[in-house]
Design an enzyme around this catalytic site. Structure first.
Site, short mmCIF file in Angstrom:
data_model
loop_
_atom_site.label_atom_id
_atom_site.label_comp_id
_atom_site.label_asym_id
_atom_site.label_seq_id
_atom_site.Cartn_x
_atom_site.Cartn_y
_atom_site.Cartn_z
N ARG A 35 83.57 54.34 -70.81
CA ARG A 35 84.36 53.30 -70.16
C ARG A 35 85.43 52.72 -71.09
NH1 ARG A 35 79.57 50.48 -66.56
NH2 ARG A 35 80.01 51.72 -64.70
N LYS A 197 68.10 59.57 -50.48
CA LYS A 197 67.93 58.93 -49.17
C LYS A 197 69.12 59.06 -48.24
CE LYS A 197 64.63 55.39 -50.36
NZ LYS A 197 64.43 53.97 -50.63
N GLY A 353 76.81 56.94 -58.91
CA GLY A 353 75.43 56.94 -59.39
C GLY A 353 74.99 58.18 -60.13
N GLY A 376 78.86 51.97 -57.59
CA GLY A 376 78.91 51.24 -56.33
C GLY A 376 80.31 51.18 -55.74
#
Ligand code: AMP
Length: 395
Positions: A35, A197, A353, A376
């Site tokens: 970053r 999921k 993620g 996110g």
């Protein structure tokens, strides 16, 4: 959309929201400086213009002032990466910070203390934003990782710079990469969605169906689709309450002419453990007591063929339990295929993620076109949301 190139920073103080929320080890050393490295082009452009940089960031989730979350820990790393001295001030607003900002000379860099030492940051407090705004002449947002938060330093502050705000290079690049997948990319467009999921990816799937030609559904998510279609999935993970939704997605995809690819075979394990016994089985014939943990060889080949046909590729989510070495083969093979397609001219974007972790772990970082720096924020962009940090610059 204003970027850095619309401004000349000579003798200006740029107040830059960076995302220096980097992981630290127990000795407070930076263990992954991606970053910081990603923000370098923005900082260097401003310094080369003859301006100065005031860097503001959060680090972790402190509860009030906590030394372990001080940005002081990363000063040396930032200096090494930028190749310039970095001044540090143990405040981000108030007299001390204002004096340090006033004294800053062209070519100099000042790093402010962790914004989240003040609860007003996350609350998006206006007074706090105004205090921050006092420190600089031009506001630059280069923090994609927090662009989905309407915090003081990411969004509210932009109100105080109506004519002098812009995106940094990193944020501009993130926006451009997502636009390529969602709007402007060369066809055929492919999205690979894996991970655990369906429920966490459902809005993304529904949103991208209008833009993609192919959709690969892999990883743990695929079992909900297989069971919904009447397959036997043994002990594989499944969200029973999402089976109707899965069938509806398949229907929507058909109506929109999107080809959906679900694994045909899997590596099944008799325990959720790296040294479990395994066998290769058809995905809809997994015996009781066994669970699908990785893509099988036929699926890998099938996905390779799809990837190689496509000119724009989005990858989010692993094809198996890649954290366990024995079950990482599908994810690695997919990375290889995407790397090969990229080499042949496809544009590939990896983000959100765990896929970023997988890409780094297996060394694909330099073999894909772009790895997003925001988890996110990337997911919310793919869901079709306009991120508050981005909207605040554009308006
Ligand atoms: P997500 O955060 O939704 O992208 O999910 C990532 C996680 O999905 C990783 O931790 C993987 O281990 C997990 N995962 C992928 N495939 C499977 C599977 N077949 N069974 C259980 N977990 C899986």
């Amino acid at each position: 959309m204003k970027t850095l190139n619309d401004f000349n920073f000579k003798n200006k103080k740029a107040l830059i929201r960076v995302d220096f929320n980097v992981p630290l080890n127990e000795k407070f050393e930076v263990t992954d400086a991606t970053r910081i490295v990603s923000a370098k082009p923005t900082i260097i452009k401003i310094l080369e213009d003859g301006g100065s940089c005031i860097l503001m960031s959060h680090l972790g989730r402190p509860k009030g002032v906590q030394d372990e979350f001080s940005l002081q820990h990363i000063v040396k790393e930032v200096e090494d990466i930028l190749g310039v001295e970095v001044k540090f001030i143990s405040e981000c607003v108030g007299e001390k910070a204002e004096t340090a900002a006033t004294n800053l000379q062209p070519g100099e860099v000042l790093l402010l203390e962790n914004l989240r030492f003040h609860k007003e940051e996350e609350a998006g407090d206006r007074d706090f934003s105004e205090k921050l705004a006092k420190l600089g002449d031009i506001y630059v947002n280069d923090a994609f990782g927090t662009a989905h938060r309407a915090h003081a330093s990411t969004t509210i502050i932009a109100d105080f710079f109506p004519k002098s705000k812009c995106f940094g290079y990193l944020l501009a690049q993130e926006i451009e990469s997502i636009d390529k997948v969602m709007k402007t990319g060369e066809k055929p467009v492919l999205a690979v969605l894996g991970g655990a999921k369906v429920s966490s990816k459902i809005t993304i799937i529904e949103n991208i169906l209008d833009n993609v030609d192919h959709l690969i559904i892999g990883g743990g998510m695929s079992f909900t689709f297989v069971k919904a279609q009447g397959g036997k999935i043994g002990n594989s993970i499944c969200e029973d309450d999402k089976m109707d939704l899965a069938l509806d997605i398949l229907k929507q995809a058909k109506a929109k002419n999107v080809q959906v690819h679900i694994p045909v075979d899997v590596i099944a394990a008799d325990a959720f453990s790296n040294d479990a016994n395994t066998q290769i089985v058809d995905i809809n014939k997994i015996p009781d007591g066994w669970e699908g943990v990785d893509a099988g060889p036929k699926s890998i080949k099938q996905f390779h063929d799809v990837v190689m046909q496509c000119k724009t590729i989005l990858w989010n989510g692993p094809l198996g339990v890649f954290e366990m070495e024995s079950f990482a083969k599908g994810t690695i093979a997919l990375g290889d295929s995407i790397a090969e397609a990229t080499k042949k001219g496809a544009f590939s974007l990896v983000g959100g993620g765990d896929s970023v972790a997988a890409v780094k772990q297996f060394g694909f970082e330099d073999k894909v076109s772009y790895v997003s720096t925001g988890g996110g924020a990337m997911l919310e962009s793919l869901e079709g949301k306009v991120l508050p940090g981005i909207a605040a610059i554009i308006e």
